[in-house]
Design an enzyme around this catalytic site. Structure first.
Site, PDB file in Angstrom:
ATOM      1  N   ALA A  58       0.948  -1.624  -0.508  1.00 18.50           N
ATOM      2  CA  ALA A  58       0.080   0.050  -0.191  1.00 18.50           C
ATOM      3  C   ALA A  58       0.586   1.439   0.283  1.00 18.50           C
ATOM      4  CB  ALA A  58      -0.990   0.114   1.546  1.00 18.50           C
ATOM      5  N   THR A  59       1.723   1.373   0.457  1.00 17.16           N
ATOM      6  CA  THR A  59       2.733   2.381   1.205  1.00 17.16           C
ATOM      7  C   THR A  59       3.544   2.830  -0.810  1.00 17.16           C
ATOM      8  OG1 THR A  59       3.457   1.791   3.219  1.00 17.16           O
ATOM      9  CG2 THR A  59       4.953   3.210   1.906  1.00 17.16           C
TER      10      THR A  59
ATOM     11  N   GLN B   2      -7.388  -1.930   5.240  1.00 17.82           N
ATOM     12  CA  GLN B   2      -8.165  -2.655   6.014  1.00 17.82           C
ATOM     13  C   GLN B   2      -8.756  -2.668   5.637  1.00 17.82           C
ATOM     14  OE1 GLN B   2      -6.924  -4.192   9.012  1.00 17.82           O
ATOM     15  NE2 GLN B   2      -4.683  -2.606   8.824  1.00 17.82           N
TER      16      GLN B   2
ATOM     17  N   SER C  96      -2.865  -3.727   0.221  1.00 15.43           N
ATOM     18  CA  SER C  96      -1.919  -4.834   0.472  1.00 15.43           C
ATOM     19  C   SER C  96      -2.181  -5.866   1.070  1.00 15.43           C
ATOM     20  CB  SER C  96      -1.357  -3.797   1.564  1.00 15.43           C
ATOM     21  OG  SER C  96      -0.133  -4.461   2.485  1.00 15.43           O
ATOM     22  N   GLY C  97      -1.824  -6.986   0.406  1.00 12.41           N
ATOM     23  CA  GLY C  97      -1.783  -8.141   0.610  1.00 12.41           C
ATOM     24  C   GLY C  97      -2.061  -8.838   1.870  1.00 12.41           C
TER      25      GLY C  97
ATOM     26  N   THR D  30      10.523  -6.503 -12.450  1.00 13.63           N
ATOM     27  CA  THR D  30       9.254  -8.039 -12.565  1.00 13.63           C
ATOM     28  C   THR D  30       9.041  -8.100 -12.538  1.00 13.63           C
ATOM     29  OG1 THR D  30      12.249  -8.340 -14.045  1.00 13.63           O
ATOM     30  CG2 THR D  30      10.388 -10.018 -13.120  1.00 13.63           C
TER      31      THR D  30
ATOM     32  N   CYS E 187       2.455  -0.200  13.016  1.00 12.87           N
ATOM     33  CA  CYS E 187       2.927   0.650  12.437  1.00 12.87           C
ATOM     34  C   CYS E 187       3.160   1.869  13.118  1.00 12.87           C
ATOM     35  CB  CYS E 187       2.098   0.477  11.407  1.00 12.87           C
ATOM     36  SG  CYS E 187       1.053  -0.419  10.792  1.00 12.87           S
TER      37      CYS E 187
END
Ligand code: PLP
Length: 751
Positions: free
Chosen positions: A81-82, A196, A216-217, A254, A345
């Protein structure tokens, strides 16, 4: 099992910190591993291996579209996400470079993840945009102020809001926000951080005018280092990473195919209506209720920091009334329950800016605990977590952390002797005699509830609450504490520091307290000497801020007088012995226990004065000089201390520690608090006899020294959770002349 590493090994953990990150689901890990080993091609290669990789990539992109409801627009794979946030902000600000808006603003929600405001500020400055970066306030429920957005939207180059907050789970009404924004400004770029929200709320991005949405995964069971950015059709875009032209030139490098394969499996699970991995929302609500009941049953009085009505059910953010977040987290961690304080975080911060923005009290903000689970959690795991939380209740009661409501017999007294209680670097001391009569020295307002609990649960009778001087940096807690203790406090006629008037001593059953005037730090400073009634030996000297571990009190404040300090020090030197433990009002050096011998060894000016290497006049001159000098560089009002040299630390790894413990004279000291010590069994973890494990928390170090609990001929391996507290304790013991002291490097975490 989805969330926990389940229960049969000794290191069992209950992972309730899903908003920080999640474990990778086994079925996702299998696909990731397969992609690394079998379907490992480079999507840009033209051979069959490459074509297969490319197929997987595009298939994942299509599934992402379905999951987030993006029928058009772009879907880019990012590192997380960042990066998605950077890309959105840079794209917007580059496009806005030639804007015609007077007084432009960049808006972001006050509770946004730091990645958002910091990115806005960074690129605003790097790209010379010169917009004002403004936080959109939130109300007490964490809901954005729509009127504020309305007021500023016309001047905004970008508006950043979030779908679901990472600390509180609070969700925003995106439909209303959209109406507000678009009624004022059709062109402004709108980013919604959806990190979230994935898997917890329904998303239909193409039905909105959201321009950018990062995902974000690792917040939803996929690996770290993979994310997705949605870009609305027609929204500004500048590649953030240029290079080989991958992702149609929009994001070179890649592709992270294993990560993308992980997302592929995650999206399949989310899309498969028959699959039960992700629980329906009603069930997640029931899980939150179940955890809430377990917490309330265990801790009693809890303040929840968000309204459940406005938050997704996978987050609980709360403060346990009268317990610090450190105490709660240490206890949880010792019991294998992983939660975080505020936001994992925002490392280093000890209060929550999110709760501050919501107008929470200082107490709530400083002591917030976030407990979060992922939507793939199951009933068995929640039951297990609740049982584990409830199992902490007896430990809390036995350690006076909660007042017992049970009718079980009196708990074992745990406070006999001396206990140090701290608030930041200030120290307060509780001495309890064998007949449970007690004195409190230098009480601290913030510690009143804790003190009151100890006194109530242990049935103590408080004979005196005394200050060593009128503390200039804080109010005395004496009056408040005596009121709080009510009938457990023996009220006498007292002087302005709390000492019983017309009384030379305070008599306890085994000990006697005498008062000596020791001006120097302030004119009213006194020291209290605690002597053993039988032997007359002085075990403790409560000297306030006259002497601090590694230094002497400040004399450059009102009432300070270096000449009087010299006299006071000489007078004390006549009274105390080398083994007397010096109990100061502040401990800036994290020493915990300092005997008079070690004090002299670590405070050169004191040693020089007492051995007459400097005259009184020279002492005065040197002290004044030092205080004036430090005054300009130090914020600690009460005294300036030299940084004590750490003893050369003997660090051990777990295997060495275990083999050393075979030696008869080697012991393990658990330096954690008794409630942590009680929550797991170190003898079992180290496979040693119970008698080899001693629990001496830092707060009881002084007591252990005076009680002769330790023997300089023995070897000690010090442990705690991470190796920090044990390192301090090891240092302290080395200062006190213990030579065979070892620290378990990395603590129990690396066992
Ligand atoms: N936004 C929110 C709401 C988050 O919770 C996080 C992670 O904590 C991020 C952004 C940053 O995500 P990433 O770790 O993928 O860069």
């Amino acid at each position: 099992m989805a969330n926990f590493y389940l229960p049969d090994d000794a290191n069992q953990q209950i992972y309730l910190d899903a908003n920080a990150t999640t474990p990778v689901l086994p079925e996702i890990a299998d696909v990731v591993s397969h992609t690394m080993q079998v379907c490992f091609g480079n999507p840009s290669s033209s051979h069959i291996t490459g074509i297969q990789a490319k197929h997987l990539l595009e298939q994942t992109r299509n599934k992402a579209r379905e999951v987030i409801g993006a029928t058009d627009g772009d879907i880019l794979f990012t590192s997380g996400a960042t990066e998605g946030i950077q890309t959105a902000v840079v794209s917007t600000l580059i496009a806005a470079k030639n804007h015609q808006i007077e007084n432009p603003v960049l808006l972001y929600g006050a509770t946004e993840h730091k990645a958002v405001p910091n990115t806005l500020k960074h690129w605003n400055s790097v790209l010379d945009i010169n917009a004002q970066v403004l936080a959109i306030p939130v109300d007490k429920n964490g809901i954005l102020d729509h009127e504020f957005i309305r007021k500023h939207a016309a001047n905004a180059l970008m508006i950043c809001t979030m779908a679901v907050n990472n600390e509180t789970g609070v969700f925003q009404d995106l439909t209303t926000i959209e109406q507000v924004i678009r009624s004022e400004n059709n062109n402004v770029a709108w980013m919604v951080d959806c990190v979230q929200a994935l898997g917890k709320t329904n998303l239909a991005l193409s039905q909105t005018t959201i321009d950018y949405a990062p995902f974000s995964g690792h917040k939803l069971y996929a690996p770290k280092g993979i994310g997705v950015l949605y870009i609305r059709k027609g929204s500004a875009y500048t590649p953030f990473i240029a290079g080989g032209g991958q992702e149609s030139g929009m994001r070179s490098g890649t592709e992270n195919l294993p990560g993308i394969a992980g997302l592929n499996k995650l999206f399949s699970l989310l899309l498969d209506k028959q699959n039960q991995t992700f629980k329906p929302i009603e069930q997640l609500h029931a899980f939150r209720e179940q955890l809430l009941a377990a917490l309330t049953d265990t801790f009693g009085s809890i303040t929840f920091n968000h309204s459940f009505e406005h938050s997704v059910p996978t987050t609980l953010n709360f403060a346990v009334n009268e317990l610090t977040s450190k105490e709660v987290m240490d206890l949880f961690d010792a019991a294998g329950i992983r939660v975080s304080g505020g936001s994992a975080c925002s490392s280093g911060a000890n209060r929550s800016f999110v709760l501050d923005a919501m107008g929470a009290s200082d107490w709530q903000s400083e002591n917030a605990i976030r407990m979060s689970f992922g939507p793939a959690v199951n009933q068995q795991e929640i039951d297990f977590a609740c049982d584990k939380i409830r199992s902490l209740k007896p430990i809390l009661e036995a350690n006076c952390l909660v007042v017992s409501d049970s009718t079980s017999p009196q708990h074992e007294v745990c406070a006999i002797g001396l206990t140090q209680l701290r608030h930041q670097a200030a120290c307060c001391w509780l001495y309890v005699d064998s007949d449970k009569s007690a004195v409190v020295i230098d009480p601290i307002i913030e510690l009143i509830p804790r003190m009151a609990k100890i006194v109530a649960t242990q049935g103590l009778t408080v004979k005196a609450i005394i200050d060593t001087h009128n503390h200039q940096e804080r109010l005395s807690a004496r009056c408040l504490l005596s009121k709080e203790l009510a009938e457990r406090y023996v009220a006498n006629e007292i002087d302005e520091l709390g000492w019983p008037k017309d009384s030379a001593t305070i008599e306890l059953s085994d000990a006697r307290l005498t008062k000596v005037a020791t001006p120097g730090h302030s004119d009213d400073s006194v020291s209290y000497l605690l002597s053993d009634t039988q032997s007359g030996d002085i075990s403790y000297c409560f000297c306030g801020d006259l002497i601090l571990p590694g230094g002497l009190g400040n004399t450059a404040i009102t009432g300070g007088d270096a000449a009087k300090m010299a006299q006071s020090l000489k007078q004390l030197a006549m009274a105390v012995q080398d083994s007397t433990v010096i109990c100061s009002g502040h401990d800036y050096q994290q020493c915990f226990a300092m005997d008079w011998h070690a004090q002299k060894a670590t405070t050169p000016l004191l040693a020089q004065l007492l051995s007459e290497l400097v005259s009184d006049d020279e002492f005065v001159e040197l002290k004044q000089q030092a205080d004036e000098q430090k005054h300009t560089v130090s914020h600690s009002l009460c005294g300036y201390v030299e940084t004590l040299e750490s003893a050369p630390m003997k660090q051990l790894v777990a295997t060495d520690a275990k083999s050393m413990l075979d030696d008869k004279a080697t012991y393990l000291i658990d330096t954690r608090e008794p409630y942590e010590h009680g929550a797991n069994n170190l003898a079992e973890l180290f496979t040693v006899a119970e008698s080899k494990v001693i629990n001496i928390p830092l707060s009881r170090m002084a007591n252990a020294i005076v009680q002769g609990q330790l023997d300089k001929a023995h070897s000690y391996i010090l442990v705690c959770r991470s190796g920090n507290r044990s390192k301090q304790a090891a240092n302290n013991l080395s200062q006190l002349g213990f030579e065979n002291v070892y620290n378990l490097n990395g603590g129990l975490a690396l066992l």
